[in-house]
Design an enzyme around this catalytic site. Structure first.
Site, short mmCIF file in Angstrom:
data_model
loop_
_atom_site.label_atom_id
_atom_site.label_comp_id
_atom_site.label_asym_id
_atom_site.label_seq_id
_atom_site.Cartn_x
_atom_site.Cartn_y
_atom_site.Cartn_z
N CYS A 1 1.02 -1.20 -0.06
CA CYS A 1 -0.53 -0.12 0.31
C CYS A 1 0.82 1.22 -0.15
CB CYS A 1 -0.98 0.01 1.23
SG CYS A 1 -2.70 0.63 0.95
N LYS B 1 -11.68 8.17 -0.68
CA LYS B 1 -11.15 7.67 -0.69
C LYS B 1 -11.58 6.00 -1.35
CE LYS B 1 -9.93 4.27 3.51
NZ LYS B 1 -9.37 4.44 5.18
N SER C 1 -7.61 0.00 0.28
CA SER C 1 -8.16 1.54 1.47
C SER C 1 -7.36 2.43 1.11
CB SER C 1 -8.19 0.70 3.32
OG SER C 1 -8.37 1.46 4.07
N HIS D 1 -4.45 -4.39 -0.16
CA HIS D 1 -4.82 -5.12 1.17
C HIS D 1 -4.63 -6.31 1.61
CE1 HIS D 1 -3.21 -1.82 3.19
NE2 HIS D 1 -4.00 -0.73 3.05
N GLU E 1 -4.04 -9.08 3.56
CA GLU E 1 -3.97 -9.49 4.46
C GLU E 1 -5.01 -9.05 5.60
OE1 GLU E 1 -2.31 -4.97 5.39
OE2 GLU E 1 -1.98 -6.97 3.16
N ARG F 1 -14.37 4.56 12.26
CA ARG F 1 -14.02 5.27 12.89
C ARG F 1 -14.05 6.52 12.10
NH1 ARG F 1 -8.20 3.62 10.10
NH2 ARG F 1 -9.46 4.72 8.63
#
Length: 318
Positions: free
Chosen positions: A142, A163, A192, A235, A237, A249
């Protein structure tokens, strides 16, 4: 063989509960084999969560792997106890003499900050350059992937207004590349991020190949022809709930985030996430360890060759 991780690392209990075999240092010492040496430079604030995610993906091979958790400086992270850092992490300066079969450099929550304004940018550049001499194959994730493009090739990312968040379909562009072995022609992966570099820009860099791409998310897997550099812009993972946690968040911080695409059932945040990426995430790491690390690294790491001047010039040529 399993991954070898420090005793008492919280990730060990979590992985064992998932039926993932992790070997502690004492037991590994009884085996007369040469394990792979893999370093993880963890730049994420929640170190423990990222450790579990990456160790889970590294565990699905027949290879024994020694893992060093590395930190860029000695400043206390916001979301990880100082005691954890003192017990399990080593400063980069203290392992700089070592050589590694593989190195993973994680992303970082620095999406909108110019690279030169990152407080540890000079140290990151030093690690990038060090990896060319001390690591057989480096995996940049990333933010680190875009930072590597900027450092090695002078190519800066573009910032999106919104985003990019969600789980997107990707097409395999290089089915015969060993890193893509076993992949479906179309597969899913989470993203992300705000930054992006166009697939054409990657493809125009001599020595780099775009291996997988998405119409919505752009280039996803980019690798050097010599297998020593792999850039992952997403990502693989991520845990099932990670994108949801990020969405909640951002809402809590008074932002107006878009609902992650292709993630919740019926795109409804009240529903459970759809998990469609984890098998290909595991396969990606397994292929990297096998074909880009194990099959290419020397048995004696002391004989690891740094990139030659010709390779370095090739990397920087467009």
């Amino acid at each position: 063989m399993p991954i070898r991780i420090p005793e008492q690392l919280p990730a060990q209990d979590i992985l064992l509960k998932e039926n993932i075999f992790a070997m502690d240092s004492g037991r590994a010492a009884t085996q007369d084999i040469r394990p792979l040496e893999v370093g993880i430079l963890n730049l994420m604030p929640n170190k423990i969560e990222t450790e579990v995610q990456l160790l889970r993906l590294l565990s699905n091979t027949p290879l024994q792997i020694n893992v060093d958790l590395i930190r860029i400086d000695d400043q206390a992270p916001k979301h990880t106890p100082q005691s954890h850092m003192d017990a399990f992490y080593t400063l980069f300066e203290d392992i700089a003499h070592k050589r590694y079969d593989g190195l993973i450099i994680t992303g970082a929550p620095l999406a909108l900050l110019p690279y030169e304004e990152v407080k540890y940018w000079d140290k990151i550049k030093a690690v990038f350059d060090w990896s060319q001499r001390h690591v057989q194959s480096t995996l940049y994730l990333c933010w680190a992937a875009h930072a590597a493009m900027y450092h090695f090739y002078g190519i800066n990312r573009q910032l999106r207004e919104e985003k990019l968040s969600g789980v997107y379909p990707h097409k395999v562009l290089a089915p015969h590349n060993e890193l893509m072995r076993g992949f479906d022609s179309v597969f899913y992966a989470p993203h992300s991020r705000y930054g992006e570099i166009s697939p054409t820009t990657y493809a125009n860099v001599k020595g780099l190949d775009v291996l997988a791409c998405s119409e919505e998310a752009g280039a996803y897997i980019v690798a050097s022809k010599n297998k020593r550099t792999v850039m992952i812009t997403g990502h693989p993972e991520y845990d099932p709930e990670t994108l949801r946690d990020e969405y909640v968040r951002d809402l809590g911080q008074g932002l107006s985030p878009q609902i992650p695409c292709n993630y919740f059932e019926a795109d409804d945040p009240k529903c459970e996430p759809k998990v469609t990426w984890r098998s290909h995430g595991t396969l990606l790491y397994t292929n990297w360890l096998n074909y880009y690390v194990y099959q290419t690294t020397p048995y004696d790491l002391a004989t690891l060759n740094p990139k030659t001047d010709n390779e370095a010039e090739s990397d920087k040529s467009k």
